[in-house]
Design a protein around this motif. Structure first.
Motif, PDB file in Angstrom:
ATOM      1  N   SER A   8      22.396  57.596  10.551  1.00  0.00           N
ATOM      2  CA  SER A   8      23.567  58.396  10.200  1.00  0.00           C
ATOM      3  C   SER A   8      23.670  59.638  11.068  1.00  0.00           C
ATOM      4  N   VAL A   9      22.525  60.288  11.310  1.00  0.00           N
ATOM      5  CA  VAL A   9      22.514  61.479  12.158  1.00  0.00           C
ATOM      6  C   VAL A   9      22.908  61.116  13.592  1.00  0.00           C
ATOM      7  N   VAL A  10      22.359  60.007  14.085  1.00  0.00           N
ATOM      8  CA  VAL A  10      22.689  59.564  15.445  1.00  0.00           C
ATOM      9  C   VAL A  10      24.172  59.231  15.564  1.00  0.00           C
ATOM     10  N   ASP A  11      24.709  58.579  14.517  1.00  0.00           N
ATOM     11  CA  ASP A  11      26.131  58.221  14.536  1.00  0.00           C
ATOM     12  C   ASP A  11      26.995  59.477  14.551  1.00  0.00           C
ATOM     13  N   ARG A  12      26.640  60.491  13.773  1.00  0.00           N
ATOM     14  CA  ARG A  12      27.412  61.730  13.776  1.00  0.00           C
ATOM     15  C   ARG A  12      27.321  62.423  15.131  1.00  0.00           C
ATOM     16  N   GLN A  13      26.145  62.390  15.736  1.00  0.00           N
ATOM     17  CA  GLN A  13      25.998  62.998  17.055  1.00  0.00           C
ATOM     18  C   GLN A  13      26.858  62.282  18.101  1.00  0.00           C
ATOM     19  N   GLU A  14      26.893  60.941  18.042  1.00  0.00           N
ATOM     20  CA  GLU A  14      27.713  60.186  18.985  1.00  0.00           C
ATOM     21  C   GLU A  14      29.196  60.496  18.801  1.00  0.00           C
ATOM     22  N   ARG A  15      29.629  60.609  17.528  1.00  0.00           N
ATOM     23  CA  ARG A  15      31.026  60.959  17.278  1.00  0.00           C
ATOM     24  C   ARG A  15      31.345  62.355  17.790  1.00  0.00           C
ATOM     25  N   SER A  16      30.395  63.269  17.635  1.00  0.00           N
ATOM     26  CA  SER A  16      30.608  64.631  18.123  1.00  0.00           C
ATOM     27  C   SER A  16      30.698  64.654  19.645  1.00  0.00           C
ATOM     28  N   TYR A  17      29.824  63.873  20.303  1.00  0.00           N
ATOM     29  CA  TYR A  17      29.866  63.804  21.764  1.00  0.00           C
ATOM     30  C   TYR A  17      31.180  63.197  22.251  1.00  0.00           C
ATOM     31  N   ARG A  18      31.646  62.140  21.562  1.00  0.00           N
ATOM     32  CA  ARG A  18      32.916  61.523  21.954  1.00  0.00           C
ATOM     33  C   ARG A  18      34.079  62.495  21.770  1.00  0.00           C
ATOM     34  N   THR A  19      34.059  63.230  20.662  1.00  0.00           N
ATOM     35  CA  THR A  19      35.130  64.203  20.434  1.00  0.00           C
ATOM     36  C   THR A  19      35.117  65.299  21.498  1.00  0.00           C
ATOM     37  N   LEU A  20      33.907  65.797  21.798  1.00  0.00           N
ATOM     38  CA  LEU A  20      33.792  66.829  22.834  1.00  0.00           C
ATOM     39  C   LEU A  20      34.238  66.299  24.188  1.00  0.00           C
ATOM     40  N   ARG A  21      33.866  65.057  24.502  1.00  0.00           N
ATOM     41  CA  ARG A  21      34.263  64.447  25.777  1.00  0.00           C
ATOM     42  C   ARG A  21      35.772  64.313  25.866  1.00  0.00           C
ATOM     43  N   ASN A  22      36.399  63.887  24.769  1.00  0.00           N
ATOM     44  CA  ASN A  22      37.850  63.732  24.769  1.00  0.00           C
ATOM     45  C   ASN A  22      38.559  65.070  24.906  1.00  0.00           C
ATOM     46  N   VAL A  23      38.026  66.095  24.259  1.00  0.00           N
ATOM     47  CA  VAL A  23      38.635  67.422  24.363  1.00  0.00           C
ATOM     48  C   VAL A  23      38.540  67.943  25.788  1.00  0.00           C
ATOM     49  N   ILE A  24      37.375  67.766  26.412  1.00  0.00           N
ATOM     50  CA  ILE A  24      37.206  68.229  27.799  1.00  0.00           C
ATOM     51  C   ILE A  24      38.119  67.460  28.741  1.00  0.00           C
ATOM     52  N   ALA A  25      38.205  66.136  28.536  1.00  0.00           N
ATOM     53  CA  ALA A  25      39.086  65.324  29.383  1.00  0.00           C
ATOM     54  C   ALA A  25      40.542  65.750  29.229  1.00  0.00           C
ATOM     55  N   PHE A  26      40.969  65.995  27.988  1.00  0.00           N
ATOM     56  CA  PHE A  26      42.346  66.436  27.752  1.00  0.00           C
ATOM     57  C   PHE A  26      42.608  67.782  28.418  1.00  0.00           C
ATOM     58  N   ALA A  27      41.637  68.698  28.334  1.00  0.00           N
ATOM     59  CA  ALA A  27      41.809  70.018  28.947  1.00  0.00           C
ATOM     60  C   ALA A  27      41.916  69.909  30.469  1.00  0.00           C
ATOM     61  N   VAL A  28      41.098  69.046  31.057  1.00  0.00           N
ATOM     62  CA  VAL A  28      41.150  68.868  32.513  1.00  0.00           C
ATOM     63  C   VAL A  28      42.486  68.272  32.931  1.00  0.00           C
ATOM     64  N   TYR A  29      42.948  67.239  32.207  1.00  0.00           N
ATOM     65  CA  TYR A  29      44.235  66.623  32.524  1.00  0.00           C
ATOM     66  C   TYR A  29      45.377  67.625  32.372  1.00  0.00           C
ATOM     67  N   ALA A  30      45.325  68.424  31.320  1.00  0.00           N
ATOM     68  CA  ALA A  30      46.372  69.430  31.104  1.00  0.00           C
ATOM     69  C   ALA A  30      46.378  70.459  32.238  1.00  0.00           C
ATOM     70  N   PHE A  31      45.187  70.860  32.686  1.00  0.00           N
ATOM     71  CA  PHE A  31      45.093  71.823  33.789  1.00  0.00           C
ATOM     72  C   PHE A  31      45.664  71.244  35.077  1.00  0.00           C
ATOM     73  N   ILE A  32      45.430  69.938  35.303  1.00  0.00           N
ATOM     74  CA  ILE A  32      45.930  69.296  36.522  1.00  0.00           C
ATOM     75  C   ILE A  32      47.442  69.112  36.462  1.00  0.00           C
ATOM     76  N   LEU A  33      47.963  68.730  35.281  1.00  0.00           N
ATOM     77  CA  LEU A  33      49.388  68.426  35.165  1.00  0.00           C
ATOM     78  C   LEU A  33      50.259  69.665  35.005  1.00  0.00           C
ATOM     79  N   ALA A  34      49.685  70.769  34.545  1.00  0.00           N
ATOM     80  CA  ALA A  34      50.497  71.957  34.262  1.00  0.00           C
ATOM     81  C   ALA A  34      51.319  72.425  35.457  1.00  0.00           C
ATOM     82  N   PRO A  35      50.742  72.539  36.678  1.00  0.00           N
ATOM     83  CA  PRO A  35      51.573  72.987  37.802  1.00  0.00           C
ATOM     84  C   PRO A  35      52.748  72.066  38.103  1.00  0.00           C
ATOM     85  N   SER A  36      52.580  70.746  37.832  1.00  0.00           N
ATOM     86  CA  SER A  36      53.665  69.810  38.088  1.00  0.00           C
ATOM     87  C   SER A  36      54.737  69.888  37.007  1.00  0.00           C
ATOM     88  N   LEU A  37      54.324  70.067  35.758  1.00  0.00           N
ATOM     89  CA  LEU A  37      55.285  70.066  34.655  1.00  0.00           C
ATOM     90  C   LEU A  37      55.993  71.401  34.485  1.00  0.00           C
TER      91      LEU A  37
END
Length: 275
Positions: A8-37
């Motif tokens: 259960s602890v490992v599963d929560r850690q994996e979910r936390s890592y996935r959430t953090l990864r998705n947030v970082i990816a979204f932030a990077v994409y937003a930073f790249i697209l902002a000058p174009s949009l």
């Protein structure tokens, strides 16, 4: 119980890592697209300034864009060059892609490297070489010279899409058609091309977009009578910084996004293997 808690602890850690990864990816994409949009709201500002957010919301810049020969002529020239380039690159690239994937012949790797070399060589080097070559043929400053240069530049990009589609085709269908007496030409037009239609259409959109947006080669080869839209935009930034360029940039941004979405939707999905 201890093992269950550990899982259960490992599963929560994996979910936390996935959430953090998705947030970082979204932030990077937003930073790249902002000058174009960001140019989209700027394009709805007044003709006397370029500001974000615009102080006055209007379509004045778009009206000026589509009523001024200074901008309409480069737009039409870019459309003409891009359409011709797309058609010629398809006529060259589709048979070449099929041949490189399906057949083995002496020097195949060299031919593949030669066809894909425009992707590897810096575009400024390609532009200089094309300028020196076409100047001897007296094609600098002509639409024909620009089309020939764009065909040489965009065909490898289009071929990558088509070759990916050819690799997903089942060779057994072509073999069965050949056994039934069909010629190689009939197999290509009746069996291969219908299955390649999504990849060809996506490659055609990609070729059109690359040609329409290309600026470096066009800067070397165009003349005042054959100026393309990207060259006109670069000149506007360099000399007068017209606010109309915000409207042009917004249209190109929307066009690129639409073309990319269509290309992704047209790509055939890889069938899942069944066991």
């Amino acid at each position: 119980m201890s093992a269950t808690m550990t899982l259960s602890v490992v599963d929560r850690q994996e979910r936390s890592y996935r959430t953090l990864r998705n947030v970082i990816a979204f932030a990077v994409y937003a930073f790249i697209l902002a000058p174009s949009l960001i140019v989209i709201p700027i394009s709805f500002g007044g003709s006397g300034e370029m500001s974000f957010p615009p102080r006055v919301w209007t379509i004045e810049l778009y009206q000026h864009l589509f009523t001024s020969a200074t901008w309409i002529d480069p737009i039409l020239q870019s459309l003409k060059v891009a359409v011709i380039t797309m058609v010629v690159s398809l006529l060259i690239g589709v048979p070449a892609s099929y041949g490189l994937v399906r057949f083995d012949f002496p020097g195949k790797q060299f031919v593949t490297l030669l066809l894909m070399s425009p992707i590897l060589v810096p575009v400024i080097v390609i532009s200089l070489g094309l300028y020196l070559y076409l100047s001897r043929l007296q094609l600098v400053g002509t639409t024909a010279g620009l089309v020939a240069s764009h065909v040489a530049y965009v065909t490898p990009f289009m071929m990558m899409t088509v070759m990916a589609g050819v690799r997903k085709l089942d060779p057994a269908l072509e073999f069965a058609t050949t056994i039934m007496g069909a010629s190689r030409r009939m197999v290509f037009f009746k069996v291969v091309l219908p299955q390649l239609r999504p990849s060809i259409f996506a490659g055609a959109l990609f070729a059109f977009l690359v040609s329409f947006d290309e600026v470096v080669i066009a800067w070397f080869l165009t003349s005042p009578t054959t100026t393309t839209l990207p060259v006109r935009m670069y000149s506007s930034i360099q000399w007068d910084i017209s606010p109309v360029i915000a409207a042009v940039s917004a249209l190109l941004t929307v066009l690129s996004i639409v073309f990319c979405c269509i290309s992704v939707l047209l790509q055939p999905s890889t069938p899942e293997s069944t066991h």
